[in-house]
Design an enzyme around this catalytic site. Structure first.
Site, mmCIF file in Angstrom:
data_model
loop_
_atom_site.group_PDB
_atom_site.id
_atom_site.type_symbol
_atom_site.label_atom_id
_atom_site.label_comp_id
_atom_site.label_asym_id
_atom_site.label_seq_id
_atom_site.Cartn_x
_atom_site.Cartn_y
_atom_site.Cartn_z
ATOM 1 N N HIS A 256 -4.501 14.590 -8.814
ATOM 2 C CA HIS A 256 -4.992 13.219 -9.014
ATOM 3 C C HIS A 256 -4.291 12.506 -10.176
ATOM 4 O O HIS A 256 -3.991 11.317 -10.110
ATOM 5 C CB HIS A 256 -6.502 13.299 -9.271
ATOM 6 C CG HIS A 256 -7.245 12.096 -8.811
ATOM 7 N ND1 HIS A 256 -7.496 11.037 -9.643
ATOM 8 C CD2 HIS A 256 -7.768 11.775 -7.594
ATOM 9 C CE1 HIS A 256 -8.153 10.119 -8.951
ATOM 10 N NE2 HIS A 256 -8.343 10.541 -7.717
ATOM 11 N N ASP B 94 -2.288 9.065 -10.271
ATOM 12 C CA ASP B 94 -2.513 7.934 -11.207
ATOM 13 C C ASP B 94 -1.177 7.404 -11.734
ATOM 14 O O ASP B 94 -0.976 6.191 -11.841
ATOM 15 C CB ASP B 94 -3.364 8.388 -12.403
ATOM 16 C CG ASP B 94 -4.832 8.526 -12.028
ATOM 17 O OD1 ASP B 94 -5.181 8.160 -10.894
ATOM 18 O OD2 ASP B 94 -5.613 8.983 -12.877
ATOM 19 N N GLU C 141 -5.204 2.450 -3.693
ATOM 20 C CA GLU C 141 -3.734 2.470 -3.794
ATOM 21 C C GLU C 141 -3.145 1.208 -3.191
ATOM 22 O O GLU C 141 -1.999 1.163 -2.764
ATOM 23 C CB GLU C 141 -3.180 3.753 -3.145
ATOM 24 C CG GLU C 141 -2.972 3.740 -1.645
ATOM 25 C CD GLU C 141 -4.236 3.703 -0.776
ATOM 26 O OE1 GLU C 141 -5.300 3.305 -1.284
ATOM 27 O OE2 GLU C 141 -4.126 4.031 0.406
ATOM 28 N N ASN D 226 -1.974 12.841 -3.811
ATOM 29 C CA ASN D 226 -3.066 13.368 -4.645
ATOM 30 C C ASN D 226 -3.313 14.844 -4.341
ATOM 31 O O ASN D 226 -3.434 15.668 -5.249
ATOM 32 C CB ASN D 226 -4.364 12.604 -4.358
ATOM 33 C CG ASN D 226 -4.526 11.381 -5.244
ATOM 34 O OD1 ASN D 226 -3.957 11.318 -6.322
ATOM 35 N ND2 ASN D 226 -5.299 10.419 -4.790
ATOM 36 N N ASP E 15 0.844 -1.190 0.000
ATOM 37 C CA ASP E 15 0.000 0.000 0.000
ATOM 38 C C ASP E 15 0.885 1.248 0.000
ATOM 39 O O ASP E 15 1.845 1.344 0.774
ATOM 40 C CB ASP E 15 -0.889 -0.027 1.253
ATOM 41 C CG ASP E 15 -1.958 1.036 1.240
ATOM 42 O OD1 ASP E 15 -3.131 0.700 1.017
ATOM 43 O OD2 ASP E 15 -1.598 2.222 1.437
HETATM 44 N N1 LIG Z 1 -4.997 9.258 -8.130
HETATM 45 C C1 LIG Z 1 -5.767 8.267 -7.692
HETATM 46 N N2 LIG Z 1 -6.114 8.215 -6.414
HETATM 47 C C2 LIG Z 1 -6.869 7.216 -5.961
HETATM 48 C C3 LIG Z 1 -7.331 6.203 -6.819
HETATM 49 N N3 LIG Z 1 -8.065 5.317 -6.098
HETATM 50 C C4 LIG Z 1 -8.060 5.772 -4.830
HETATM 51 N N4 LIG Z 1 -7.345 6.919 -4.726
HETATM 52 C C5 LIG Z 1 -7.075 7.767 -3.559
HETATM 53 O O1 LIG Z 1 -6.231 7.100 -2.658
HETATM 54 C C6 LIG Z 1 -6.350 7.758 -1.388
HETATM 55 C C7 LIG Z 1 -6.228 6.747 -0.299
HETATM 56 O O2 LIG Z 1 -6.183 7.429 0.897
HETATM 57 P P1 LIG Z 1 -6.198 6.744 2.306
HETATM 58 O O3 LIG Z 1 -7.035 5.517 2.277
HETATM 59 O O4 LIG Z 1 -6.556 7.802 3.311
HETATM 60 O O5 LIG Z 1 -4.727 6.251 2.536
HETATM 61 P P2 LIG Z 1 -3.331 7.014 2.497
HETATM 62 O O6 LIG Z 1 -3.490 8.486 2.338
HETATM 63 O O7 LIG Z 1 -2.495 6.342 1.489
HETATM 64 O O8 LIG Z 1 -2.762 6.718 3.934
HETATM 65 P P3 LIG Z 1 -2.094 5.388 4.452
HETATM 66 O O9 LIG Z 1 -2.520 4.268 3.558
HETATM 67 O O10 LIG Z 1 -2.586 5.232 5.825
HETATM 68 O O11 LIG Z 1 -0.621 5.614 4.412
HETATM 69 C C8 LIG Z 1 -7.712 8.450 -1.408
HETATM 70 O O12 LIG Z 1 -7.496 9.842 -1.376
HETATM 71 C C9 LIG Z 1 -8.322 8.062 -2.753
HETATM 72 O O13 LIG Z 1 -9.058 9.096 -3.357
HETATM 73 C C10 LIG Z 1 -6.974 6.281 -8.197
HETATM 74 O O14 LIG Z 1 -7.323 5.451 -9.041
HETATM 75 N N5 LIG Z 1 -6.185 7.322 -8.594
#
Ligand SMILES: Nc1nc2c(ncn2[C@@H]2O[C@H](COP(=O)(O)OP(=O)(O)OP(=O)(O)O)[C@@H](O)[C@H]2O)c(=O)[nH]1
Length: 376
Positions: free
Chosen positions: A250, A254, A280, A245, A237
């Site tokens: 965004h 990606d 992610e 992002n 992860d």
């Molecule tokens: N750019 C992009 N962002 C995505 C996609 N799918 C999910 N996300 C973003 O991934 C982010 C995941 O955030 P969190 O679940 O808070 O996790 P994190 O910020 O990585 O924090 P930790 O995992 O705890 O380190 C969210 O802001 C989603 O909008 C995608 O296909 N593209």
């Protein structure tokens, strides 16, 4: 009645019997070819088609052997036709030739658009039998092009020990029918596989999607259990991805996800299954891998990610990943459970390990250690 009339009658009877015999033989032949043709068209998997074209043809038509060549227009024929079945790939190695549109351009150009029989077939298409062990027993051959419209998609070479079996001048209608049906079946089969692949792919990263992973993961667990092999489930992860992002946009996020798949694939074997499990989060199944080896791979991956400066959309930054791993073997030391339970528990354990890596400060690898959990 005069003796000569009797003799003429007998002669006519003999001719009639011969014609009847020939008609019956042709009828049988037609039935055989038609049944076979319908089976080819009805083949629903590459395995069925492989078996029909490369094994059954030999048996049903009493041939010495058969060779199939396919023009690899989309650079995917081998993968789609063998579906990663390495055993089949090996056993049909010399009977299925994949022609590269660039490297083998001259050979492809030399494929006739009509059947070629006898000496000419053997002379012109000797390269098709070059690697067959029984090539010295070949006495006659029929070259049948596989055509879709105007385009040659490949060819079948039917081989016989009988020098009279495929001679110039024999009727080729049956053979043409079979090759036309084979061409349709091959094209359909490859297209179906292509569709299947698309439905199993994550559009953004081109990694497998969760649906595919869940299907394959169960198969791999069953296979490893059969062979008493270990299997590793690894969750990865991206750390603070939301911040990436929010800070860089965004679209840059990606690109990071795509980059991640590239790095993971570089560090694992082609037989390992890399999938995007959601947002992610990525998951990798590593069959026949020990926990120690998986730990080393995970460490290498972690370091490769955090030590590389990324430059996307003119923004320079670094990212880190957290990794959680769990092994099938430690789970099986508890007690026997059904496949779904094992699958879910293994995923759950790797996820728990990932959680531990996150709460331990991120940018680290954690191994699921509580072997007793499965019994609770
Ligand atoms: N750019 C992009 N962002 C995505 C996609 N799918 C999910 N996300 C973003 O991934 C982010 C995941 O955030 P969190 O679940 O808070 O996790 P994190 O910020 O990585 O924090 P930790 O995992 O705890 O380190 C969210 O802001 C989603 O909008 C995608 O296909 N593209």
């Amino acid at each position: 009645m005069d003796e000569s009339i009797y003799e003429k009658n007998r002669e006519l009877q003999r001719k009639l019997d011969h014609l009847l015999k020939q008609a019956r033989a042709n009828e049988k032949k037609q039935e055989l070819y038609e049944t076979f043709g319908f089976e080819i068209i009805g083949a629903s998997t590459p395995k069925q088609l492989r078996d029909l074209l490369l094994s059954q043809t030999v048996e049903r038509f009493q041939l010495l052997d058969v060779v199939l060549c396919l023009v690899d227009y989309h650079k995917d024929t081998e993968r789609l036709f063998f579906e990663r079945d390495e055993e089949a790939q090996l056993s049909y190695e010399n009977k299925l030739l994949i022609l590269d549109t660039l490297k083998d351009a001259e050979i492809i150009h030399s494929l006739a658009g009509h059947p070629v029989l006898g000496v000419e077939a053997l002379k012109n298409y000797r390269w098709m039998i070059a690697n067959l062990k029984n090539r010295n027993q070949v006495k006659s051959a029929a070259f049948l092009p596989l055509l879709r419209g105007e385009q040659i998609i490949g060819a079948l070479l039917l081989l016989s020990q009988d020098p009279h079996r495929y001679q110039v001048g024999i009727g080729t209608l049956f053979l043409q029918k079979i090759s036309a049906m084979a061409a349709v079946a091959i094209e359909n089969c490859l297209n179906q596989q292509r569709l299947k692949e698309i439905s199993y792919q994550d559009v953004l990263t081109q990694a497998y999607n969760r649906r595919y992973f869940d299907l394959r993961f169960k198969d791999e667990i069953a296979r490893c259990m059969r062979w008493d092999d270990d299997l590793i489930c690894m969750f990865l992860d991206v750390d603070h991805f939301k911040k990436i992002n929010d800070t860089h946009g965004h679209q840059t996020g990606d690109l990071v996800l795509r980059y991640m798949v590239g790095v993971i694939k570089e560090q694992v074997r082609s037989c390992d299954i890399v999938a995007r499990y959601g947002g992610e989060e990525f998951v990798v199944a590593l069959p026949s891998t020990t926990l120690q080896a998986a730990h080393e791979i995970a460490e290498r991956l972690r370091q490769a990610v955090c030590s590389t400066a990324l430059n996307f959309h003119d923004k320079q930054f670094t990212v880190s990943i957290s990794i959680g791993i769990a092994s099938l073997r430690s789970l099986l030391t508890a007690q026997q459970h059904d496949a779904d339970f094992i699958c879910n528990t293994l995923l759950d354990r790797a996820d728990q390990a990932l959680y531990a890596a996150k709460s331990g400060g991120r940018n680290q690898v954690a191994v699921y250690a509580d072997a007793d959990l499965v019994a609770h």
